[in-house]
Design a protein around this motif. Structure first.
Motif, short mmCIF file in Angstrom:
data_model
loop_
_atom_site.label_atom_id
_atom_site.label_comp_id
_atom_site.label_asym_id
_atom_site.label_seq_id
_atom_site.Cartn_x
_atom_site.Cartn_y
_atom_site.Cartn_z
N ILE A 147 -3.81 2.10 1.46
CA ILE A 147 -4.06 2.99 0.32
C ILE A 147 -3.85 2.19 -0.96
CG2 ILE A 147 -3.39 5.12 -0.85
CD1 ILE A 147 -2.13 5.97 1.89
N ALA A 148 -4.82 2.22 -1.85
CA ALA A 148 -4.72 1.55 -3.14
C ALA A 148 -4.71 2.60 -4.25
CB ALA A 148 -5.88 0.58 -3.34
N VAL A 149 -3.81 2.43 -5.23
CA VAL A 149 -3.67 3.38 -6.33
C VAL A 149 -3.66 2.63 -7.66
CG1 VAL A 149 -2.45 5.07 -4.91
CG2 VAL A 149 -1.14 3.35 -6.17
N LYS A 150 -3.60 3.39 -8.75
CA LYS A 150 -3.79 2.84 -10.09
C LYS A 150 -2.70 1.85 -10.49
CE LYS A 150 -4.64 4.36 -14.85
NZ LYS A 150 -4.80 5.55 -15.72
N ASN A 151 -1.44 2.21 -10.27
CA ASN A 151 -0.34 1.37 -10.74
C ASN A 151 0.91 1.58 -9.89
OD1 ASN A 151 0.84 3.81 -11.71
ND2 ASN A 151 -0.32 3.62 -13.61
N LYS A 152 1.96 0.84 -10.21
CA LYS A 152 3.19 0.88 -9.42
C LYS A 152 3.85 2.25 -9.47
CE LYS A 152 7.46 -1.64 -8.49
NZ LYS A 152 8.33 -0.46 -8.41
N ALA A 153 3.78 2.92 -10.62
CA ALA A 153 4.40 4.24 -10.74
C ALA A 153 3.77 5.22 -9.76
CB ALA A 153 4.26 4.75 -12.17
N VAL A 154 2.45 5.19 -9.64
CA VAL A 154 1.77 6.07 -8.68
C VAL A 154 2.12 5.66 -7.25
CG1 VAL A 154 -0.47 6.92 -7.87
CG2 VAL A 154 -0.12 6.46 -10.31
N ALA A 155 2.18 4.36 -7.01
CA ALA A 155 2.54 3.88 -5.67
C ALA A 155 3.94 4.35 -5.28
CB ALA A 155 2.45 2.36 -5.63
N ASP A 156 4.89 4.27 -6.22
CA ASP A 156 6.26 4.70 -5.93
C ASP A 156 6.32 6.20 -5.63
OD1 ASP A 156 7.14 2.13 -6.29
OD2 ASP A 156 7.85 2.44 -8.35
N ARG A 157 5.57 6.99 -6.39
CA ARG A 157 5.52 8.44 -6.14
C ARG A 157 4.90 8.73 -4.78
NH1 ARG A 157 2.11 10.66 -10.71
NH2 ARG A 157 2.27 12.59 -9.48
N SER A 200 0.97 3.84 6.71
CA SER A 200 0.03 3.39 5.69
C SER A 200 0.69 2.40 4.74
CB SER A 200 -0.50 4.58 4.89
OG SER A 200 -1.25 5.44 5.70
N LYS A 201 -0.02 1.33 4.43
CA LYS A 201 0.42 0.37 3.43
C LYS A 201 -0.11 0.82 2.08
CE LYS A 201 -0.13 -4.48 2.07
NZ LYS A 201 -0.82 -5.78 2.40
N VAL A 202 0.73 0.80 1.04
CA VAL A 202 0.32 1.22 -0.30
C VAL A 202 0.33 0.02 -1.23
CG1 VAL A 202 0.78 2.76 -2.25
CG2 VAL A 202 1.26 3.54 0.08
N VAL A 203 -0.79 -0.22 -1.89
CA VAL A 203 -0.92 -1.30 -2.87
C VAL A 203 -1.40 -0.69 -4.18
CG1 VAL A 203 -1.33 -3.08 -1.13
CG2 VAL A 203 -3.27 -1.80 -2.06
N TYR A 204 -1.40 -1.48 -5.25
CA TYR A 204 -1.78 -0.88 -6.54
C TYR A 204 -2.42 -1.91 -7.46
CZ TYR A 204 2.70 -2.93 -7.98
OH TYR A 204 3.75 -3.80 -8.22
N GLY A 205 -2.99 -1.37 -8.55
CA GLY A 205 -3.61 -2.21 -9.57
C GLY A 205 -4.96 -2.75 -9.14
N PRO A 206 -5.59 -3.56 -10.01
CA PRO A 206 -6.88 -4.15 -9.67
C PRO A 206 -6.83 -4.96 -8.38
CG PRO A 206 -6.43 -4.44 -12.01
CD PRO A 206 -5.18 -3.88 -11.40
N GLU A 207 -5.72 -5.66 -8.16
CA GLU A 207 -5.59 -6.46 -6.93
C GLU A 207 -5.56 -5.56 -5.71
OE1 GLU A 207 -3.47 -6.54 -9.46
OE2 GLU A 207 -3.95 -8.46 -10.45
N GLY A 208 -4.92 -4.39 -5.85
CA GLY A 208 -4.88 -3.44 -4.74
C GLY A 208 -6.26 -2.91 -4.40
N MET A 209 -7.05 -2.62 -5.43
CA MET A 209 -8.40 -2.13 -5.17
C MET A 209 -9.25 -3.19 -4.49
SD MET A 209 -11.29 -0.51 -7.74
CE MET A 209 -10.10 0.52 -8.57
N ILE A 210 -9.09 -4.43 -4.91
CA ILE A 210 -9.82 -5.53 -4.27
C ILE A 210 -9.40 -5.65 -2.81
CG2 ILE A 210 -10.06 -8.04 -4.24
CD1 ILE A 210 -9.88 -7.89 -7.35
N GLU A 211 -8.10 -5.54 -2.54
CA GLU A 211 -7.61 -5.61 -1.16
C GLU A 211 -8.20 -4.49 -0.31
OE1 GLU A 211 -3.39 -5.70 1.37
OE2 GLU A 211 -3.36 -5.90 -0.83
N ALA A 212 -8.28 -3.30 -0.89
CA ALA A 212 -8.86 -2.17 -0.14
C ALA A 212 -10.35 -2.40 0.12
CB ALA A 212 -8.66 -0.87 -0.91
N ALA A 213 -11.06 -2.93 -0.87
CA ALA A 213 -12.51 -3.15 -0.73
C ALA A 213 -12.82 -4.15 0.38
CB ALA A 213 -13.08 -3.64 -2.06
N ALA A 214 -11.99 -5.17 0.48
CA ALA A 214 -12.25 -6.25 1.44
C ALA A 214 -11.37 -6.14 2.68
CB ALA A 214 -12.02 -7.59 0.76
N TYR A 215 -10.80 -4.98 2.91
CA TYR A 215 -9.84 -4.79 4.00
C TYR A 215 -10.41 -5.24 5.34
CZ TYR A 215 -6.35 -2.41 6.91
OH TYR A 215 -5.37 -2.13 7.83
#
Length: 382
Positions: free
Chosen positions: A54-64, A73-88
């Motif tokens: 799961i990729a989200v906008k930022n660390k605050a959203v990830a923590d919530r 589920s693994k939770v990542v965040y930020g632009p790098e997180g979205m890239i990780e989700a896209a290329a999963y």
């Protein structure tokens, strides 16, 4: 089982993609899932589809989200997180339904990872079409359109001699204000602008439909998807949104794709291509119930955004990046109540006039042009 990485999962196209997956649980599953900050909307979907990443906008959203979730589920965040989700890794296909130019880098990452691309994010090709299509060709990765108009063209090209194509014709509803003259738009409100007559879409896309910048962006997208020059791509207002687009061939025959207005069809077609599956959630089109279908030429004085898009596309290089960034910024300012509806196109035009074109921008140059354009538009607001 085809495993899907879905970006923009809580948006309009994202939730409709999940509706397709829900109808065919034996065919599709969700392996990666990206959204911004709407945890309330995302949580039931996460629990239903059980993505591994799961990729989200930022660390605050990830923590919530960590507090709300239990499981693997693994939770990542930020632009790098979205890239990780896209290329999963386990995913077979990326469905990119995120809004805006932030969709470009994840698309490039997914192509490099060899994922089939289902593209509902037109800004990816507007801002970096040369990069995307060159990389897709090099990696032998299909880029399948999800926008209804481009899906219609794609479907109308199947089994045909593509060298015989003479025109692509993109249809447009005309947007919320299609029955108003331009001089009647001086005082329209945000609430007025987001009421689309045919489609249920997000606020930004609905405003783009009202200015018809959406159609201009689609012209640029069509150029890159289908390799057709701009002087052979036309737009046509079709208020019923039944004929989704047309292809004309050398013998002047036209092939079109028709259907009731529904994004479910182009989403599913991209996900099942070259096969088709039953789709129980859509209605059958009975033409006798429609009565009359209307078509009219696009008046570029009434819709100057379309003219701006053609000019930017033909100029090429970094100009489409500027067009998109200026429009995104101006629409955000309108939605925030900081400018009027009729200020959008002049701001975009000023940004294009101000820009020094870069002929063949790389990703860094695209991102810099995007950043500078947004700053320029903000600087023009008194």
């Amino acid at each position: 089982m085809k495993k899907i990485s879905l970006l923009g999962a809580t948006g309009s196209v994202g939730t409709q993609t999940l509706a397709v997956i829900r109808e065919h649980p034996d065919v599709f599953s969700v392996s990666a899932f990206a959204f911004g900050a709407n945890i309330r909307k995302a949580l039931p979907l996460i629990r239903e589809f059980k993505p591994e990443l799961i990729a989200v906008k930022n660390k605050a959203v990830a923590d919530r989200l960590h507090i709300e979730l239990s499981g693997n589920s693994k939770v990542v965040y930020g632009p790098e997180g979205m890239i990780e989700a896209a290329a999963y890794g386990p995913s077979d296909m990326l469905v990119n339904a995120v809004l805006g130019s932030i969709g470009l880098e994840p698309t490039l990452a997914a192509i490099e990872a060899g994922k089939t691309i289902g593209l509902a994010n037109k800004e990816t090709l507007v801002t970096g079409g040369h990069l995307v299509m060159e990389q897709a060709k090099r990696r032998n990765v299909p880029v399948l359109p999800i926008d209804s108009e481009h899906s219609a063209i794609f479907q109308s090209l199947q089994g045909q001699d593509k060298s015989a194509v003479t025109r692509l014709i993109l249809t447009a509803s005309g947007g919320t204000f299609r029955d108003r003259r331009r001089d009647e738009l001086q005082d329209v409100t945000v609430a007025d602008a987001v009421q689309h007559p045919n489609w249920s879409m997000g606020a930004k896309i609905t405003v783009d439909s009202s200015t018809m910048m959406n159609k201009g962006l689609e012209v640029i997208e069509a150029h890159w998807l289908f390799g057709v020059p701009y002087d052979r791509i036309e737009t046509l207002i079709h208020r019923e949104s039944i004929v989704h687009s047309l292809v004309e061939y050398a013998d002047h025959s036209m092939i079109a794709q028709l259907g009731v207005p529904s994004m479910l069809v182009p989403i599913q077609y991209a996900m099942t291509y070259p096969s088709r599956l039953e789709l129980k959630q859509t209605k059958r089109l009975n033409l006798w119930e429609m009565g009359t279908l209307h078509f009219q030429k696009v008046d570029l004085k009434r819709y100057p955004a379309v003219a701006l898009a053609y000019a930017a596309g033909k100029a090429g290089g970094s100009m489409p990046t500027v067009l998109n960034a200026a429009n995104e910024t101006a629409v955000d300012l309108f939605l925030d109540g900081k400018i009027r509806f009729l200020d959008i196109e002049p701001l975009v035009g000023d940004a294009l006039d101000h820009h020094q074109i870069i002929a063949s921008p790389d990703l860094d140059a695209i991102e810099e042009a995007d950043r500078r354009t947004r700053a320029f538009v903000h600087s023009r607001i008194k």
